[in-house]
Write an enzyme that holds these catalytic residues in place. Sequence first.
Site, PDB file in Angstrom:
ATOM      1  N   ASP A  87       0.849  -1.196   0.000  1.00 31.29           N
ATOM      2  CA  ASP A  87       0.000   0.000   0.000  1.00 31.29           C
ATOM      3  C   ASP A  87       0.887   1.250   0.000  1.00 31.29           C
ATOM      4  O   ASP A  87       1.802   1.355   0.822  1.00 31.29           O
ATOM      5  CB  ASP A  87      -0.859  -0.059   1.275  1.00 31.29           C
ATOM      6  CG  ASP A  87      -2.002   0.927   1.277  1.00 31.29           C
ATOM      7  OD1 ASP A  87      -2.444   1.346   0.200  1.00 31.29           O
ATOM      8  OD2 ASP A  87      -2.463   1.271   2.394  1.00 31.29           O
ATOM      9  N   ASP A 109       2.872   4.969  -5.409  1.00 26.46           N
ATOM     10  CA  ASP A 109       2.161   6.229  -5.174  1.00 26.46           C
ATOM     11  C   ASP A 109       3.096   7.404  -5.441  1.00 26.46           C
ATOM     12  O   ASP A 109       3.796   7.872  -4.552  1.00 26.46           O
ATOM     13  CB  ASP A 109       1.629   6.273  -3.736  1.00 26.46           C
ATOM     14  CG  ASP A 109       0.841   7.548  -3.471  1.00 26.46           C
ATOM     15  OD1 ASP A 109       0.755   8.396  -4.381  1.00 26.46           O
ATOM     16  OD2 ASP A 109       0.306   7.692  -2.356  1.00 26.46           O
ATOM     17  N   HIS A 184      -7.645  10.035   3.941  1.00 25.42           N
ATOM     18  CA  HIS A 184      -7.211   9.049   4.943  1.00 25.42           C
ATOM     19  C   HIS A 184      -7.559   9.511   6.358  1.00 25.42           C
ATOM     20  O   HIS A 184      -7.662  10.704   6.626  1.00 25.42           O
ATOM     21  CB  HIS A 184      -5.703   8.835   4.842  1.00 25.42           C
ATOM     22  CG  HIS A 184      -5.288   8.160   3.565  1.00 25.42           C
ATOM     23  ND1 HIS A 184      -4.659   8.816   2.547  1.00 25.42           N
ATOM     24  CD2 HIS A 184      -5.442   6.884   3.149  1.00 25.42           C
ATOM     25  CE1 HIS A 184      -4.426   7.970   1.555  1.00 25.42           C
ATOM     26  NE2 HIS A 184      -4.893   6.780   1.893  1.00 25.42           N
ATOM     27  N   HIS A 216      -9.195   5.072  -2.216  1.00 26.22           N
ATOM     28  CA  HIS A 216      -8.473   5.099  -0.937  1.00 26.22           C
ATOM     29  C   HIS A 216      -9.273   5.923   0.067  1.00 26.22           C
ATOM     30  O   HIS A 216     -10.223   6.617  -0.293  1.00 26.22           O
ATOM     31  CB  HIS A 216      -7.094   5.744  -1.118  1.00 26.22           C
ATOM     32  CG  HIS A 216      -6.090   4.818  -1.706  1.00 26.22           C
ATOM     33  ND1 HIS A 216      -5.038   4.314  -0.981  1.00 26.22           N
ATOM     34  CD2 HIS A 216      -5.995   4.276  -2.942  1.00 26.22           C
ATOM     35  CE1 HIS A 216      -4.334   3.515  -1.754  1.00 26.22           C
ATOM     36  NE2 HIS A 216      -4.882   3.471  -2.957  1.00 26.22           N
ATOM     37  N   GLY A 217      -8.850   5.863   1.320  1.00 28.87           N
ATOM     38  CA  GLY A 217      -9.445   6.720   2.337  1.00 28.87           C
ATOM     39  C   GLY A 217     -10.939   6.529   2.440  1.00 28.87           C
ATOM     40  O   GLY A 217     -11.693   7.484   2.621  1.00 28.87           O
ATOM     41  N   SER A 219     -12.793   4.570   4.640  1.00 34.51           N
ATOM     42  CA  SER A 219     -13.414   4.032   5.859  1.00 34.51           C
ATOM     43  C   SER A 219     -14.722   4.752   6.149  1.00 34.51           C
ATOM     44  O   SER A 219     -14.869   5.950   5.896  1.00 34.51           O
ATOM     45  CB  SER A 219     -12.460   4.187   7.052  1.00 34.51           C
ATOM     46  OG  SER A 219     -11.586   3.086   7.136  1.00 34.51           O
ATOM     47  N   ASP A 261      -8.586   1.042   6.405  1.00 38.49           N
ATOM     48  CA  ASP A 261      -7.621   0.842   7.481  1.00 38.49           C
ATOM     49  C   ASP A 261      -8.209   1.376   8.788  1.00 38.49           C
ATOM     50  O   ASP A 261      -8.283   0.678   9.811  1.00 38.49           O
ATOM     51  CB  ASP A 261      -6.311   1.560   7.141  1.00 38.49           C
ATOM     52  CG  ASP A 261      -5.213   1.311   8.160  1.00 38.49           C
ATOM     53  OD1 ASP A 261      -5.456   0.595   9.145  1.00 38.49           O
ATOM     54  OD2 ASP A 261      -4.101   1.838   8.005  1.00 38.49           O
TER      55      ASP A 261
HETATM   56  P1  13P Z   1      -8.840   4.930   5.690  1.00 36.34           P
HETATM   57  O1  13P Z   1      -7.981   5.809   6.528  1.00 36.34           O
HETATM   58  O2  13P Z   1     -10.089   5.636   5.248  1.00 36.34           O
HETATM   59  O3  13P Z   1      -9.142   3.624   6.314  1.00 36.34           O
HETATM   60  O4  13P Z   1      -8.036   4.635   4.316  1.00 36.34           O
HETATM   61  C1  13P Z   1      -7.138   3.586   4.231  1.00 36.34           C
HETATM   62  C2  13P Z   1      -6.344   3.611   2.968  1.00 36.34           C
HETATM   63  O5  13P Z   1      -6.621   4.299   2.006  1.00 36.34           O
HETATM   64  C3  13P Z   1      -5.181   2.745   2.918  1.00 36.34           C
HETATM   65  O6  13P Z   1      -4.453   2.892   1.736  1.00 36.34           O
HETATM   66  O1  G3H Z   2      -3.126   4.828   3.555  1.00 34.47           O
HETATM   67  C1  G3H Z   2      -2.519   4.755   4.629  1.00 34.47           C
HETATM   68  C2  G3H Z   2      -2.774   3.650   5.560  1.00 34.47           C
HETATM   69  O2  G3H Z   2      -3.800   3.956   6.437  1.00 34.47           O
HETATM   70  C3  G3H Z   2      -1.511   3.169   6.207  1.00 34.47           C
HETATM   71  O3  G3H Z   2      -1.113   3.931   7.293  1.00 34.47           O
HETATM   72  O4  G3H Z   2       1.416   4.060   7.166  1.00 34.47           O
HETATM   73  O5  G3H Z   2       0.199   4.316   9.355  1.00 34.47           O
HETATM   74  O6  G3H Z   2       0.339   2.096   8.239  1.00 34.47           O
HETATM   75  P1  G3H Z   2       0.284   3.591   8.065  1.00 34.47           P
HETATM   76 ZN    ZN Z   3      -4.537   4.923   0.988  1.00 32.83          ZN
END
Ligand code: 13P
Ligand code: G3H
Ligand code: ZN
Length: 314
Positions: A87, A109, A184, A216-217, A219, A261
């Site tokens: 990721d 990315d 995110h 992404h992002g 949640s 996430d």
């Molecule tokens: P969230 O913070 O919305 O869970 O997004 C996770 C994400 O995009 C990981 O790549």
């Molecule tokens: O997109 C980002 C994810 O939520 C990962 O976050 O780098 O803290 O594991 P992290």
């Molecule tokens: Zn992401």
Amino acid sequence: MKYIELGLVNTREMFADAIARKYAVPAFNFYNMETLMAILNASRMMRSPVILAVSESALKYMGADMLTGMIMGANLSSDDGVVLHLDHGSSVESCARAIELGFSSVMIDASKLPFDQNVEITKRVVEIAHKHNVTVEAELGVLAGIEDENTFSENSSYTNPSDVERFVRAAGNDSLAIAIGTSHGAYKRRRDDEELRFDILADVATRLPGFPLVLHGASNIPQNLVTQINEFGGKLSGARGIDVTQLRRATQMNICKINVDSDLRLGFVAATRRALATHPQNFNPREFLSSAITTMTQICTDEIRDIMGSDKKL
Ligand code: 13P
Ligand code: G3H
Ligand code: ZN
């Protein structure tokens, strides 16, 4: 290690099926045995394909050997429909290393770089990845930054639909993450009625017919978890996610991977806080970690059914 030896698959057929049957494959982030167990328990129970997403910082946290050891321990076969995905890979080297470790999919990315540099770096990752039959996700447009505090970031820019064909043709990536208003972290919206930019999504989907798009992002930030965290000593006032109805709508429009996430982070913390507060005499970590696994399994199960629509697809 070759990803086939770990019983993993890449995203190619998975995304083709998701587009044809209008659902999204969940990409849940994991960083330890408990998160991994919850995700795999739920995907097995729901017969859903799943993407196990590992950020660079999560990889550093687990260590490469521990990570591949845990994947081996899961005893997967290709029929399980499990992808191991890097990721937000930040460089060609990082993606190449993940491929060597046994990842079946990588994200490069370079979305913060100018268009031409984004194409160039993505192309280099694609050249390496495709030699190993590993699939590549790239990103155009910039999401708001990761939010760990109670703040909203303004630093985002939507994907420009007129860029997408030129990008994919030049870079050769297998899927594309786009920015349509998600961000995110746990603080995504100021108001409940804020809508994602479905006009941008529709335009991109028309320009790239049948091409896998990624959100992404995404949640949902279940409010019962936020309440529970606050009730047992946490401080997450105003946390707000993406509406379930809007996420469902996106799955009908070529969004075939949805990244989550923060929801599992909330579940882990909510269950742990409750278990510790209600059983203050407990000093056996397996007890509160079991509650965390149960809660996260339930979140994955609910989202597979109610958001992704990926249940009974294996
Ligand atoms: P969230 O913070 O919305 O869970 O997004 C996770 C994400 O995009 C990981 O790549
Ligand atoms: O997109 C980002 C994810 O939520 C990962 O976050 O780098 O803290 O594991 P992290
Ligand atoms: Zn992401």
